[in-house]
Motif scaffolding. Sequence first.
Motif, PDB file in Angstrom:
ATOM      1  N   TYR A 179       1.237  -0.678  -0.020  1.00 54.62           N
ATOM      2  CA  TYR A 179      -0.068  -0.208  -0.331  1.00 54.62           C
ATOM      3  C   TYR A 179       0.769   1.067   0.026  1.00 54.62           C
ATOM      4  CZ  TYR A 179      -3.895  -2.783   0.878  1.00 54.62           C
ATOM      5  OH  TYR A 179      -5.106  -2.989   1.393  1.00 54.62           O
ATOM      6  N   PHE A 197      -5.963   1.825  -5.222  1.00 59.66           N
ATOM      7  CA  PHE A 197      -5.129   2.098  -3.867  1.00 59.66           C
ATOM      8  C   PHE A 197      -3.630   2.880  -4.435  1.00 59.66           C
ATOM      9  CE2 PHE A 197      -7.852  -1.115  -1.947  1.00 59.66           C
ATOM     10  CZ  PHE A 197      -8.180  -0.104  -0.794  1.00 59.66           C
ATOM     11  N   VAL A 211      -7.259  -3.671  -5.618  1.00 57.26           N
ATOM     12  CA  VAL A 211      -5.103  -3.918  -5.502  1.00 57.26           C
ATOM     13  C   VAL A 211      -4.825  -4.739  -6.922  1.00 57.26           C
ATOM     14  CG1 VAL A 211      -3.689  -5.683  -4.703  1.00 57.26           C
ATOM     15  CG2 VAL A 211      -4.995  -4.174  -3.026  1.00 57.26           C
ATOM     16  N   THR A 268      -6.618  -8.326   1.802  1.00 56.52           N
ATOM     17  CA  THR A 268      -6.231  -7.312   0.909  1.00 56.52           C
ATOM     18  C   THR A 268      -5.565  -8.520  -0.366  1.00 56.52           C
ATOM     19  OG1 THR A 268      -3.986  -6.195   2.420  1.00 56.52           O
ATOM     20  CG2 THR A 268      -3.429  -6.577  -0.152  1.00 56.52           C
TER      21      THR A 268
END
Lengths: 187, 288, 222
Positions: B13, B58, B54, B45
């Motif tokens: 992240y 992000f 993802v 995640t």
Amino acid sequence: MENNKPVEMRQVKSQGGKFRWVAVSALLLAIGAIMRLVSPSFAGVSINWIITMYCITILVIHPSVPKAVAIGLVAGAINTITSKSPMPHLNMVSEPIGALTCVLLMGLPFAMKVGGVSLRPAVITFITTFASGFTFITSFKMLMNIPLQIYLYGMLPVVVFTAVANTIIAQVLYYPARKLLGQEEES
Amino acid sequence: MEAVRFEDFSYQYPKTGQGLDRVTLSVPQGSFTVVTGTNGSGKTTLCLAMTGLVPHFFGGAMSGRVMVEGYNTADRAVADTAANVGLVMEDYESQLVALTVFDEVAFALENAAVPAHLIRDRVLAALESVGLAGLEERELSALSGGQKQRLAVASVLVSRPAILVLDEPTSALDPEGAADLYELIARLNREQGITVVVSEHDLARALPHADSVVVMAAGRVALAGPLNEVLTRMLSEQVYDAAVPSLRRLKAALETEQRQFSAWMTAGEAAAEINACLKSTRRLSLSA
Amino acid sequence: MKSLAPLCNLLLMIMVSIWTVLLWDPALLALLLALELGLLAVAGQLGKLAKALFGLFMVAMFFAAIQLPFDVAVATAVASGLKMMVMTVAVLLMLATTRLPSLTAALVRQVRIPYEYAFMFTSALRFMPDFIAESHAVREAQVCRGYVHSKNPLKRIVAYAASVEPMVLRAITRSDTMAMSLELRGFGSVNRTFSQQIAFQTRDYLMVGFLALVTAAVIVCR
């Protein structure tokens, strides 16, 4: 899985901001509508939570001018269908004007700092609330032929008091909101 | 064929730097997989990586790749991957955005420009499959928490995804509600052949329906494979072994010790002896 | 009314408001108000709105009364009270007879308002009931900490804002999930269909014609 040597990573650009502004605006305006219905008045002065909330929204998400006006229109529509005030649809005029005022003030190159504390949220919210309230009562006066005395001594002071209350709320709520949205300190 | 395949996938992240670390994993088509692990182990995640959120939503740093139904998620728009994978998030209430049940389920179809005359039947079928038939005119605020969650399931099923991913679906439910939800998911898995991936910290809840388990630890896959094999290894290798349901722990303990027991006369005697047995087999103990 | 297209209902509200701005004859305004109340009754909403209507009536009376000391003719004061009522009831009437999702669909497709804006409106309404529960928590926090007892209203406003803070922060956290949901479900696509029935039927065209006639009459009468 015991391989511990570092991996070569490539950077990926975030596209999460694309609709975030819609989501943040909708949720904060919903809070504004609810708080407007439930919050008490303070020594006779009530807070206009919808205006406060779109000020905070516009301050934290930095929308373009058309998007800010759209937020104002939606705020006006929500106000129209939830408020108990007479002639609620005047909000469809006053809130876009308030939102426009807010986003234009944000573009001004003034720091508005007093002893290290930025008063931008307070100053912008005060002027925005005044602009919105002034638009509302003035169009009300013109449509209804209200006597000037009632306008000056009965309605205008209410707008100023509401603006003061909104200002305090916005100044308190703006910084935690901005921190959570993770925006850089303004220069 | 595999529904989802992680190939040496790492991800961080942008702000925290945490994420996934060299994940290699395959989720077989038609399987019911439970992803477990402690808080912060990377369960969520992993779920988000299967949807392409993802890395796309992000941003951040990544390497390796995630293949969903043969497509690399990094090369596709999130909405396109969503045609293959439906996601129900932990905070499923915030996932719901429309005023009525019908509008909520129709939302994805309307966005995908499905002709209006085809929408109604698909919406009603999706509601039927989650047990919400007849509620289409209801406002969302009139639904219970469990109904809202089923609505969230219907709102992704309507796009007919081959894979359904649920992130911590039972964290807000009571045991009865959790059992009902797992019944529903298992039925979708069984009857419609949908591949199911569920992240769940409470393994016992998912156990009756799952056929494979993934144990996450610190962003890595610690264990993965068929259910029984993984449960055994969780205990023998002491990987998140506290999460193994107590009856399974008892079974493992009894099997490894191969003990003889005295002739129990009361439940108390039996419990005392079993507990003594469990204590002697390392850290295992029967709490139930 | 319920069988009219949503845009037609909106148009009705706008036109009634315009007539009301133009008219100053108490009798005509009273007639308009009676028509509105009649339509509300036909829509079966009169009983439900009785309390709100009574409150509105009191505000309008008060508003008419306070003008009298300022050299305003009685007819004018009464007219302004009636105007206030007619316009507000017009809004109530539209809300009572139009489904909001249909109205937003109409605004997007027939008035060409960007869908993002219309969506912001309906989704804000969607989340309002959720925040009612949270606002109760705010009130309880107030009582627990004794904020209500402070004499200084400024201090009380600051304390009140602080107790609203968790609600705002939670909303911002939720906006992340909501934005993800929008992304997953293909929000923002160029071509979008709407499953709502919003098309104009013959009766809608008749209503538009009627509205145009009355508007012309009102302008001529002035």
